[in-house]
Design a protein around this motif. Structure first.
Motif, PDB file in Angstrom:
ATOM      1  N   GLN A  36       2.041   3.755  10.598  1.00 29.99           N
ATOM      2  CA  GLN A  36       3.498   4.457  10.896  1.00 29.99           C
ATOM      3  C   GLN A  36       3.767   4.528   9.443  1.00 29.99           C
ATOM      4  OE1 GLN A  36       5.847   2.611  14.002  1.00 29.99           O
ATOM      5  NE2 GLN A  36       5.577   3.577  15.398  1.00 29.99           N
ATOM      6  N   TRP A  37       2.945   5.283   8.717  1.00 27.98           N
ATOM      7  CA  TRP A  37       2.518   5.289   7.070  1.00 27.98           C
ATOM      8  C   TRP A  37       3.244   6.795   7.716  1.00 27.98           C
ATOM      9  CZ3 TRP A  37       3.297   2.335   3.153  1.00 27.98           C
ATOM     10  CH2 TRP A  37       3.204   3.344   2.147  1.00 27.98           C
ATOM     11  N   ASN A  38       4.753   6.902   7.080  1.00 28.13           N
ATOM     12  CA  ASN A  38       5.502   8.053   6.681  1.00 28.13           C
ATOM     13  C   ASN A  38       6.473   8.589   5.701  1.00 28.13           C
ATOM     14  OD1 ASN A  38       7.954   6.066   6.973  1.00 28.13           O
ATOM     15  ND2 ASN A  38       8.216   6.001   8.762  1.00 28.13           N
ATOM     16  N   HIS A  39       6.921   9.053   5.566  1.00 28.61           N
ATOM     17  CA  HIS A  39       7.160   9.803   3.978  1.00 28.61           C
ATOM     18  C   HIS A  39       8.381   8.831   3.358  1.00 28.61           C
ATOM     19  CE1 HIS A  39       6.104  13.804   3.689  1.00 28.61           C
ATOM     20  NE2 HIS A  39       6.112  13.806   5.533  1.00 28.61           N
ATOM     21  N   GLN A  40       9.348   7.987   3.991  1.00 27.86           N
ATOM     22  CA  GLN A  40       9.889   6.800   3.824  1.00 27.86           C
ATOM     23  C   GLN A  40       9.451   5.588   3.071  1.00 27.86           C
ATOM     24  OE1 GLN A  40      12.640   5.071   7.314  1.00 27.86           O
ATOM     25  NE2 GLN A  40      13.631   4.084   5.333  1.00 27.86           N
ATOM     26  N   LYS A  41       8.449   5.434   3.921  1.00 31.50           N
ATOM     27  CA  LYS A  41       7.765   3.971   3.317  1.00 31.50           C
ATOM     28  C   LYS A  41       6.789   4.658   2.153  1.00 31.50           C
ATOM     29  CE  LYS A  41       7.277   1.825   8.360  1.00 31.50           C
ATOM     30  NZ  LYS A  41       5.945   1.757   8.866  1.00 31.50           N
TER      31      LYS A  41
END
Length: 357
Positions: free
Chosen positions: A66-71
């Motif tokens: 779940q590699w999203n912008h926040q991470k």
């Protein structure tokens, strides 16, 4: 070797000459300047876009991580903070040169050098897209006030018995550091997938190609320093490093410019590593150099760049604080859980000194 384009950030050539990052020190009327040269495996610095099909899926919002912008931006902040801590009292503006590995593309490096923790260093970028199956590359960051790039070449590893091999290309960046010609080779050798012994021939082939590059550089111009760095997926005493690359553990055995000294052999012998597995330390992240940098090591005079010391940067903030992996590098993920860490490798750095005339 095919010349490629050196990707530098805009306005690099417009930066005026100013006080360097290396702090001048005095000793009996002499003044010296220190230069840091570092390497860091950034552990899967991927963007959030699935541009490589199956191999890139996990580093996307819909993937297992779940590699999203926040991470992604947390990762960027962490990497930039770690790099900012490579500065020392003698090099308050950080290393002159930083080799990096496990980066997806030039875009993630452009984002990295703009992070507030290191933005003031105005680091420039050398990058090249490799054929690696996972889509990871090596790259070079450098301070343009200290290092001027002259030429960039890349070589592709081909192994006759493994024609389907797709791994990272080996990058060679030649430039001027402290007014001296220095060639920096950045590597990320094939992994130990399938077992250390069964895969060793791949790393030995990578070492042989690197050794040929070093010999070719010195044949072309023997009056230059050679710095070889990378995540080698082997330790200093393994065959690839000790026998094929011929990187020696003892400085006194280095007799000329073609001989290579590995200061990290001694570190591992003392139990200091850059990554750990099942209770044992390895030191895959090495920086070695040719005899050019040792000519004046035992002298008080340092008329040219001279090796001073090497270190594994295993500062407390980079270490896991508790549990079965206490003391290990604090990585980004463990067991599929996001830890908001740094990397599964510690950075390494060497220091070079030169007398200021």
């Amino acid at each position: 070797m095919k010349k490629i384009m050196c990707f530098a950030l805009a306005l690099a050539c417009l930066i005026p000459v100013m006080r360097t990052n290396a702090q001048d020190s005095e000793e009996k009327g002499k003044r010296f300047t220190m230069y840091g040269v570092a390497f860091y495996n950034l552990e899967n610095l991927f963007d959030t876009i699935n541009s490589n099909g199956t191999y890139d899926l996990e580093f996307s919002p819909g993937g297992a991580r779940q590699w999203n912008h926040q991470k992604y931006w947390q990762k960027q902040h962490n990497m930039a903070y770690a790099i900012s801590q490579m500065a020392s009292k003698s090099t308050p503006g950080g290393p002159a040169i930083i080799g990096v590995s496990e980066i997806e593309n030039i875009s993630v490096l452009k984002d990295l050098v703009k992070q507030p923790e290191i933005k003031q260093w105005r680091l420039q970028i050398v990058h090249h897209d490799s054929p690696d199956r996972r889509g990871v590359d090596v790259g070079l960051l450098y301070n343009p006030r200290l290092f001027k790039v002259l030429n960039v070449t890349n070589q592709r590893l081909k192994v006759e018995s493994n024609p389907g091999l797709r791994t990272r290309d080996q990058m060679c960046v030649t430039g001027m550091l402290a007014g001296e010609k220095v060639s920096v080779l950045v590597n990320h050798w094939p992994s130990r997938l399938g077992g250390e012994e069964r895969s060793s021939y791949l790393r030995e082939a990578a070492a042989a190609m690197a050794r040929r590059t070093i010999d070719s550089l010195l044949a072309d111009d023997p009056n230059q320093g050679i710095i070889f760095m990378g995540d080698l997926n082997d330790d200093p005493m393994n065959k690839s490093c000790a026998e094929v690359l011929k990187a020696m553990p003892d400085m006194k055995d280095v007799k000329g410019i073609h001989d290579i000294y590995n200061p990290f052999w001694e570190k591992l012998a003392k139990g200091i590593g850059t990554l750990a597995y099942q209770g044992s330390w390895n030191l895959f992240d090495q920086i070695v150099m040719n005899g050019y940098f040792l000519k004046h090591h035992g002298s008080k005079d340092k008329p040219q760049l001279t090796f001073v010391r090497a270190e594994v940067m295993n500062k407390e903030f980079l270490r896991t604080r508790d549990g079965s992996r206490e003391g290990y590098p604090l990585r980004t993920y463990s067991g599929g859980v996001f830890l908001n860490g740094y990397s599964d490798h510690f950075p390494t750095q060497i220091y070079l000194v030169k007398e200021v005339k």
